[in-house]
Design an enzyme around this catalytic site. Structure first.
Site, PDB file in Angstrom:
ATOM      1  N   MET A 161       0.846  -1.184   0.000  1.00 25.48           N
ATOM      2  CA  MET A 161       0.000   0.000   0.000  1.00 25.48           C
ATOM      3  C   MET A 161       0.883   1.235   0.000  1.00 25.48           C
ATOM      4  O   MET A 161       1.908   1.287   0.687  1.00 25.48           O
ATOM      5  CB  MET A 161      -0.961   0.008   1.182  1.00 25.48           C
ATOM      6  CG  MET A 161      -0.355  -0.017   2.549  1.00 25.48           C
ATOM      7  SD  MET A 161      -1.674   0.029   3.793  1.00 25.48           S
ATOM      8  CE  MET A 161      -0.705  -0.045   5.298  1.00 25.48           C
ATOM      9  N   ARG A 289      -3.153  -2.968  11.034  1.00 22.17           N
ATOM     10  CA  ARG A 289      -2.949  -2.533  12.419  1.00 22.17           C
ATOM     11  C   ARG A 289      -2.981  -3.712  13.380  1.00 22.17           C
ATOM     12  O   ARG A 289      -2.184  -3.777  14.321  1.00 22.17           O
ATOM     13  CB  ARG A 289      -3.997  -1.479  12.782  1.00 22.17           C
ATOM     14  CG  ARG A 289      -3.680  -0.124  12.160  1.00 22.17           C
ATOM     15  CD  ARG A 289      -4.772   0.896  12.334  1.00 22.17           C
ATOM     16  NE  ARG A 289      -4.320   2.188  11.800  1.00 22.17           N
ATOM     17  CZ  ARG A 289      -5.082   3.258  11.669  1.00 22.17           C
ATOM     18  NH1 ARG A 289      -6.364   3.210  12.015  1.00 22.17           N
ATOM     19  NH2 ARG A 289      -4.579   4.369  11.179  1.00 22.17           N
ATOM     20  N   TYR A 429       4.568   2.839  12.460  1.00 20.51           N
ATOM     21  CA  TYR A 429       3.848   2.727  11.195  1.00 20.51           C
ATOM     22  C   TYR A 429       2.428   2.201  11.364  1.00 20.51           C
ATOM     23  O   TYR A 429       2.049   1.742  12.433  1.00 20.51           O
ATOM     24  CB  TYR A 429       4.629   1.960  10.144  1.00 20.51           C
ATOM     25  CG  TYR A 429       5.076   0.542  10.372  1.00 20.51           C
ATOM     26  CD1 TYR A 429       4.580  -0.275  11.379  1.00 20.51           C
ATOM     27  CD2 TYR A 429       6.033  -0.014   9.515  1.00 20.51           C
ATOM     28  CE1 TYR A 429       5.009  -1.573  11.532  1.00 20.51           C
ATOM     29  CE2 TYR A 429       6.468  -1.318   9.670  1.00 20.51           C
ATOM     30  CZ  TYR A 429       5.958  -2.097  10.676  1.00 20.51           C
ATOM     31  OH  TYR A 429       6.382  -3.386  10.822  1.00 20.51           O
ATOM     32  N   GLU A 430       1.669   2.316  10.282  1.00 22.59           N
ATOM     33  CA  GLU A 430       0.227   2.012  10.266  1.00 22.59           C
ATOM     34  C   GLU A 430      -0.550   2.861  11.273  1.00 22.59           C
ATOM     35  O   GLU A 430      -1.552   2.432  11.834  1.00 22.59           O
ATOM     36  CB  GLU A 430      -0.030   0.521  10.542  1.00 22.59           C
ATOM     37  CG  GLU A 430       0.755  -0.429   9.688  1.00 22.59           C
ATOM     38  CD  GLU A 430       0.589  -0.190   8.200  1.00 22.59           C
ATOM     39  OE1 GLU A 430      -0.358   0.521   7.810  1.00 22.59           O
ATOM     40  OE2 GLU A 430       1.412  -0.701   7.419  1.00 22.59           O
ATOM     41  N   GLY A 431      -0.115   4.093  11.449  1.00 21.38           N
ATOM     42  CA  GLY A 431      -0.742   5.004  12.401  1.00 21.38           C
ATOM     43  C   GLY A 431      -0.004   4.941  13.720  1.00 21.38           C
ATOM     44  O   GLY A 431      -0.006   3.905  14.389  1.00 21.38           O
TER      45      GLY A 431
END
Length: 577
Positions: A161, A289, A429-431
């Site tokens: 992504m 996540r 990462y991923e928020g």
């Protein structure tokens, strides 16, 4: 001291604590039961220990490199990935419609933990591919699904992504990548993305990029973002107009190619509805996540195994009772504190991961619509908790396990400093974990007017009420739950005040996680007497009591921070920082 798969603990959890019969009827009709589950997990553990773990330290040392614009991965990774795909692991939980095995997500979660613990850099390749496939399954056109999903599910092709840009990290509304219409429904994608894990590699096959970009007439902000499928190779086999601008030089996960990706009018196809790309991308993001949370758990387990083995062998100093000299450092209180803290997190975290994964399976496959909806909301509530708490505790666990080694933990040859470096990215990462805390406190608590979180707490209380004879474990958890309920009602009451939510969110999420771990430890201690393993029968209640007496009390101090409000954070003018 190599990677040790947690098979004994998984056997206990899947046969003594959890009932796989609770999984939807669909899986039972496929012949899925605890026997099959354990056979799969034993094989996944063997692959992780024998194939992936030996590549971890050499892969970190060699890293990835660029040659003539192409990414070359660490020696052994391409062959390991081919074996992983050939053995069917890429297809484990994927839908049979596109060649998947259709097994429960619960199994996928447990395989992901072992792969991540054995080799975090490697695990990102199949993990990101699965997330991209899930987004395409949920939002792609039938033509795109038929063209790309079978080979992604088989592992022949991989997926990534592409969200982040230099000026658009957490705030995706600032992204500038453009999508210009071409003939026959295609689009020309132009822009640069950074921090793209698995952006390119030398495994062979196509690499499917899911790219966020803006259409010419798109509104500003996040409401104007669309999602596009941009393959490395076009359907006729010719290279697409995308390239690797550089490899990021990182603190950890050196064997994972984190790329700057340039899209120079690359051909892509719309996934989902125009200007609703963020909705489609979050199908992948939420999957990732949860996956990232398992990375924190996996590294914590791997680091614990090495540290515990070392502590029993390393002779240093006298025992507290003045016994033999020198003594194994496992006899020293501080070493025990660190090892017990790591293990108390890992075993409760693994149990919670299974519980959440079972909710995912129910949300996707249960015969009853209401049951699916209820489970889906619980997964939504707990996703930021799993992502943030597992990676925070995972990093702290890696540091404590490294500390057990003393100076030997600081040098590369033991692999402990790599665990610390690799674990660090999972908090980012991923928020970032701060964003996860805001998501929990500012969004998830308010679902259905607070009914979802209150119902979850009621479920925990109901479980606590079913336990007899473990009052010294149950009572502290019940008290912490009461404190969490109090904090939750406070945050629901001030939900419109962004400053108060922001000030409270990180500490609140940790209290939430501690209560969840305590809930799991009550269940573990209750189930332990039924285990056939004498070691489990003896160890589990001891670990539960360690958790409720030495770790759960953190909730009180964290609650005091939440109740202090936003004032102390806002008092100092920005100019004085």
């Amino acid at each position: 001291m190599s990677y040790v798969p947690p098979i004994d603990d998984l056997r206990f959890l899947l046969t003594s604590m959890f009932d796989l019969e609770d999984l939807p009827k669909l899986f039972r009709e496929q012949g899925f039961d605890s026997g099959l589950a354990l056979a799969l997990l034993e094989e996944a553990g063997r692959f992780s220990a024998e194939t992936l773990a030996p590549l971890n330290l050499p892969g970190d040392t060699a890293g990835c490199r660029m040659e003539n614009g192409k990414v070359i991965t660490a020696p052994g990774f391409a062959n390991a990935y081919r074996r992983y795909a050939e053995n069917g692991w890429c297809a484990l939980s994927a839908t049979p419609e596109f060649g998947g095995q259709g097994l429960p997500h619960t199994m996928q979660v447990l395989v992901d933990e072992m792969v991540s613990g054995a080799n975090l850099s490697f695990g990102l390749f199949p993990g990101l591919t699965r997330g991209a496939a899930e987004a395409l399954t949920a939002h792609g056109s039938e033509a795109l699904k038929q063209a790309y999903l079978p080979r992604m599910v088989s592992g022949e092709w991989s997926g990534v992504m592409a969200l982040t840009e230099a000026a658009a990290g957490t705030d995706l509304g600032l992204l500038r990548t453009k999508a210009e219409p071409l003939a026959e429904g295609a689009f020309a994608i132009t822009g640069t993305k950074i921090f793209i894990s698995s952006g390119d590699h030398d495994f062979g096959g196509n690499i499917i990029h899911l790219v966020l970009a803006r259409l010419p007439d798109a509104p500003a902000g996040v409401k104007g973002i669309s999602l596009f499928l941009v393959p490395k190779f076009l359907p006729d086999g010719t290279p697409n107009s995308l390239s690797v601008g550089a490899l990021e030089h990182k603190m950890g996960i050196h064997a994972q190619p984190t790329c700057v990706m340039n899209y120079d009018g690359a051909t892509g196809w719309l996934v989902g509805v125009p200007n609703r790309g963020l909705n489609a991308m979050f199908t992948m993001m939420n999957t990732e996540r949860l996956f990232v949370g398992l990375q924190g758990l996996g590294i914590a387990h791997a680091a614990y195994c090495k540290a515990a083995a070392y502590a029993k062998e390393r002779l240093q100093g006298r025992t507290p009772s003045g016994g033999m000299n020198p003594a194994p450092i496992i006899e020293h209180a501080d070493v025990r504190r660190m090892l017990l803290s790591v293990r108390a997190f890992v075993e409760a975290g693994r149990a919670l991961a299974i519980w959440v994964a079972m909710q995912i399976d129910i949300s996707r496959h249960h015969e009853d619509t209401a049951a699916r909806d209820a489970a889906d909301k619980l997964v939504s509530l707990l996703t930021p908790v799993v992502k943030a708490a597992f990676t925070d505790f995972g990093f702290e666990s890696a540091v404590m396990a490294q500390q057990v080694f003393g100076g030997h933990g600081y040098v590369r040859e033991w692999g402990m400093e790599q665990f610390v470096r690799d674990a660090r990215i999972a908090q980012i990462y991923e928020g970032t974990n701060g964003v996860q805390a805001l998501d929990l406190a500012g969004r998830k608590l308010g679902m259905d007017g607070g009914a979802v979180v209150r119902g979850f707490f009621h479920r925990i209380e109901a479980d606590l009420c079913k336990v007899e004879g473990l009052e010294d474990i149950v009572t502290p958890v019940r008290e912490a739950l009461a404190l969490l309920r109090e904090l939750t009602e406070h945050l629901l009451a001030v939900s419109a005040d962004g400053a108060e939510i922001g000030a409270a969110s990180v500490e609140y999420l940790r209290v939430f996680a501690l209560v969840c771990f305590g809930w799991m430890w009550v269940g573990i201690a209750k189930a332990a007497p039924g285990s056939e393993d004498a070691g489990i029968r003896e160890a589990k209640p001891v670990l539960a009591r360690f958790f409720v007496t030495r770790m759960l009390p953190q909730a009180g101090a964290l609650a005091a921070s939440v109740k202090a409000g936003a004032g102390p954070l806002a008092a100092l003018p920005s100019s004085l920082f």
